[in-house]
Enzyme design. Structure first.
Site, mmCIF file in Angstrom:
data_model
loop_
_atom_site.group_PDB
_atom_site.id
_atom_site.type_symbol
_atom_site.label_atom_id
_atom_site.label_comp_id
_atom_site.label_asym_id
_atom_site.label_seq_id
_atom_site.Cartn_x
_atom_site.Cartn_y
_atom_site.Cartn_z
ATOM 1 C CB THR A 183 1.319 7.796 -34.515
ATOM 2 O OG1 THR A 183 2.219 7.479 -34.827
ATOM 3 C CG2 THR A 183 0.511 7.507 -32.862
ATOM 4 C CD GLU A 328 1.033 7.892 -29.140
ATOM 5 O OE1 GLU A 328 0.076 8.707 -30.007
ATOM 6 O OE2 GLU A 328 2.065 8.606 -30.395
ATOM 7 C CE LYS A 440 10.886 29.211 -26.750
ATOM 8 N NZ LYS A 440 11.483 27.729 -25.363
ATOM 9 C CD1 TRP A 445 6.837 28.669 -27.285
ATOM 10 C CD2 TRP A 445 6.136 27.698 -25.150
ATOM 11 N NE1 TRP A 445 7.885 27.431 -26.994
ATOM 12 C CE2 TRP A 445 7.304 27.141 -25.493
ATOM 13 C CE3 TRP A 445 5.138 27.378 -24.050
ATOM 14 C CZ2 TRP A 445 7.685 25.954 -24.988
ATOM 15 C CZ3 TRP A 445 5.609 25.875 -23.863
ATOM 16 C CH2 TRP A 445 7.021 25.692 -23.780
HETATM 17 P P1 ADP Z 1 -2.348 11.786 -35.421
HETATM 18 O O1 ADP Z 1 -1.446 13.291 -35.489
HETATM 19 O O2 ADP Z 1 -2.020 10.857 -36.403
HETATM 20 O O3 ADP Z 1 -4.295 12.472 -36.315
HETATM 21 P P2 ADP Z 1 -3.146 11.926 -33.544
HETATM 22 O O4 ADP Z 1 -4.930 11.779 -33.416
HETATM 23 O O5 ADP Z 1 -2.759 11.266 -32.117
HETATM 24 O O6 ADP Z 1 -2.594 11.401 -33.974
HETATM 25 O O7 ADP Z 1 -3.336 12.823 -32.768
HETATM 26 C C1 ADP Z 1 -3.164 13.304 -31.275
HETATM 27 C C2 ADP Z 1 -2.832 14.821 -30.705
HETATM 28 O O8 ADP Z 1 -3.967 15.254 -31.629
HETATM 29 C C3 ADP Z 1 -2.428 15.788 -29.760
HETATM 30 O O9 ADP Z 1 -1.207 15.058 -29.057
HETATM 31 C C4 ADP Z 1 -3.110 16.620 -29.459
HETATM 32 O O10 ADP Z 1 -1.834 17.208 -30.355
HETATM 33 C C5 ADP Z 1 -3.909 16.920 -30.944
HETATM 34 N N1 ADP Z 1 -5.060 16.885 -30.714
HETATM 35 C C6 ADP Z 1 -6.059 15.666 -30.052
HETATM 36 N N2 ADP Z 1 -7.132 16.159 -29.501
HETATM 37 C C7 ADP Z 1 -7.061 17.892 -29.847
HETATM 38 C C8 ADP Z 1 -8.168 18.569 -29.147
HETATM 39 N N3 ADP Z 1 -9.085 18.288 -28.846
HETATM 40 N N4 ADP Z 1 -7.245 20.234 -29.240
HETATM 41 C C9 ADP Z 1 -6.403 20.125 -29.665
HETATM 42 N N5 ADP Z 1 -5.295 19.012 -30.153
HETATM 43 C C10 ADP Z 1 -6.125 18.141 -29.905
#
Ligand code: ADP
Length: 544
Positions: A183, A328, A440, A445
């Protein structure tokens, strides 16, 4: 009593075997780093992936050894994936957009023995080479394009040329590690997610479902999402498994380049983060272009802006599959489909539902909890921390396991996503924020995602990001950062007037600032951490 069915191990070599056997003539088309379009088939990739296996075995790579890639989406990247996974080595996709120090840290943590990389990333490989213990660097290039290099890198084509295409694939337990992806680690050190053959295979089967991405042998699929971003969202497996043609875009991911491939290759399905689609739509609007072949776009990684949803669905007749997931989660968590209960609802109701992150496929469980861990109702109103379970969800991070395989989980086996969400009566989940991006204000929120979405509806806005800034009375207040479209002009007062009525009064940003380009993170999302740092350093000033 155990069932009496065959113990057919879910190993990924079987995916490419199947593609070669049943869909051997289906094409994989790559725009290579020199810009030329190269066409091959699953049958050829299958043969060459086996040559890669033999080249790896000759180097001494064995079950569990890590092989890194620094690669764009290409047919040779695909060969390297299957070549490594087929012999039980772990294919570790490295994100080339990371800082060299972070990349070196990850390569060392993963102990990559071999790294295969695109010519574009030679400077990066050279920058990290003396900080890591990689034994062999392999450049994805033809012999006549081999760049001079200071790290003893060999040419991919020469590396595999003399190798046999006969090799024993599979023959290990389906829980064997297949892939590794870190990540991006915007807080703390990056963490490695170690996929198994079984989890990737199950993820692939989920992704192929009609209410997920749904892929057929008749489709032409363009994964703009890089193979180093959470498995290209399963498409490098679902493509060969279904027999769909894959169009690999290489290094050029800007609007005009993506459009050109969508058009010339008659792509039917594509997948990318919203920033890519914003670029594509801007190019299409400016040039009056259409997309007659494209049927669906998968948009995930961050929230789909309403403007993008409407443009695709209403203006261009392309169905949007809004996807939420995480590295994950392999990565699929939910897909924004219209629930059965709303299938006859008016278009606007359906679109509002699709703007949410969606429904989990069978194989993913979700719940939202308050600060005490108590489950919250599925009423579309209550919002809390989003927890997940599933057949392709992380149990422990690589080298952070305590022997239980569930060190990243709570006592009941749930993984905390770090997202804040609500779930409505249809089971549709909506993300309001990432925990670390939450604004916040006065104990309540404010959804940065909703604020950004509203701002993006303004015709002069190319990209928008809302961050919380410290406030003496309310703790935090929203600041809206805007990147204008080229040549467009708009003032702070005009943006505020535009937002008025679209958002709750108390959500109105205290200030709107304009910036040349919103910084993007390693996976192409708005980098809000960087924006908060810029604000703290006094670099975000209010000016129209
Ligand atoms: P990185 O942040 O390294 O790109 P990830 O792709 O695993 O890693 O990121 C996952 C995060 O991205 C999720 O926990 C969420 O916060 C955000 N995310 C992914 N898809 C969406 C979506 N469709 N809408 C809003 N947030 C999203």
């Amino acid at each position: 009593m155990l069932g009496l069915m065959q113990d057919w191990q879910l190993t990924l070599d079987k995916v490419l075997d199947h593609a070669a056997r049943v869909h051997g003539g289906s094409e994989v088309i790559t725009r290579r780093t020199d810009g030329k379009v190269y066409r091959t088939t699953y049958a050829a990739i299958h043969r060459r992936a086996r040559q890669v296996s033999n080249a790896l075995l000759r180097h001494g790579i064995r079950l569990g050894d890590r092989v890194g890639t620094l690669g764009w989406n290409s047919e040779r990247h695909l060969e390297t994936w299957y070549g490594a996974m087929g012999i039980g080595a772990v294919l570790h996709t490295l994100n080339p957009r990371l800082h060299p120090d972070q990349l070196a840290w990850i390569i060392n943590h993963a102990e990559n023995r071999v790294v295969v990389f695109d010519t574009t990333f030679l400077p990066l490989a050279e920058a990290v080479a003396d900080k890591v213990k990689v034994e062999k660097w392999v450049v994805i290039a033809d012999p006549d394009q081999m760049p001079a290099n200071a790290i003893g890198a060999v040419c991919y084509e020469e590396w595999i040329a003399g190798e046999s295409a006969e090799v024993a694939w599979g023959q290990f337990d389906e829980r064997t590690a297949a892939g590794l992806c870190y990540t991006s680690g915007t807080t703390g050190d990056p963490k490695g997610v170690l996929y198994s053959h079984r989890s990737n295979m199950l993820e692939m089967l989920m992704a192929m479902g009609t209410d997920c991405i749904g892929i057929s042998a008749h489709d032409v699929v363009l994964p703009v999402v890089p193979m180093f971003h959470a498995n290209a969202w399963g498409l490098a497996f679902a493509g060969p498994a279904s027999g769909a043609s894959l169009v690999m875009p290489g290094a050029q991911l800007d609007g005009p380049s993506v459009y050109e491939l969508l058009d010339s290759e008659k792509v039917t399905i594509s997948a990318a983060v919203p920033t890519v689609w914003l670029g594509l739509l801007q190019h299409m609007e400016a040039n009056g272009l259409k997309l007659p072949h494209l049927k669906k776009v998968v948009i995930g990684g961050s929230a789909v802006p309403e403007r993008v949803l409407r443009a695709f669905e209403v203006d261009y007749g392309v169905e949007v599959y809004h996807a939420w997931g995480m590295t994950e989660m392999s990565p699929m968590g939910t897909i924004g489909r219209v629930p059965a209960g709303l299938k006859d609802a008016p278009l606007d109701v359906q679109l509002a539902q699709k703007l949410k992150q969606g429904l989990p496929p069978c194989g993913v469980e979700l719940k939202i909890v308050d600060e005490h861990g108590t489950e919250l109702p599925r009423d579309g109103e209550s919002s809390g921390r989003l927890l997940v379970k599933g057949m392709a969800v992380v149990g422990s991070y690589f080298r952070h396991d305590d022997g239980t395989g569930r060190a990243a989980l709570d006592a009941d086996g749930w993984f905390d996503t770090g997202d804040v969400a609500s779930i409505d009566q249809y089971g549709t989940m909506k993300i309001t924020d990432r925990t670390k991006d939450v604004i916040k204000s006065g104990g309540e929120w404010i959804s940065s995602i909703d604020l950004e979405n509203a701002a993006l509806l303004h015709p002069a806005v190319a990209n928008a990001a809302a961050i919380g800034i410290p406030h003496p009375k309310w703790d935090e207040r929203p600041l809206l950062v805007i990147e204008k479209k080229p040549g467009a002009s708009v003032s702070e007062a005009e943006i505020k007037a535009f937002l008025d009525g679209k958002i709750a009064k108390w959500w109105m940003p205290d200030a709107v600032v304009f910036i040349d380009a919103i910084p993007l993170g390693a996976t192409g999302k708005n980098n809000k951490l960087k924006l908060r740092e810029m604000y703290a350093a006094g670099e975000l000033t209010v000016a129209a």
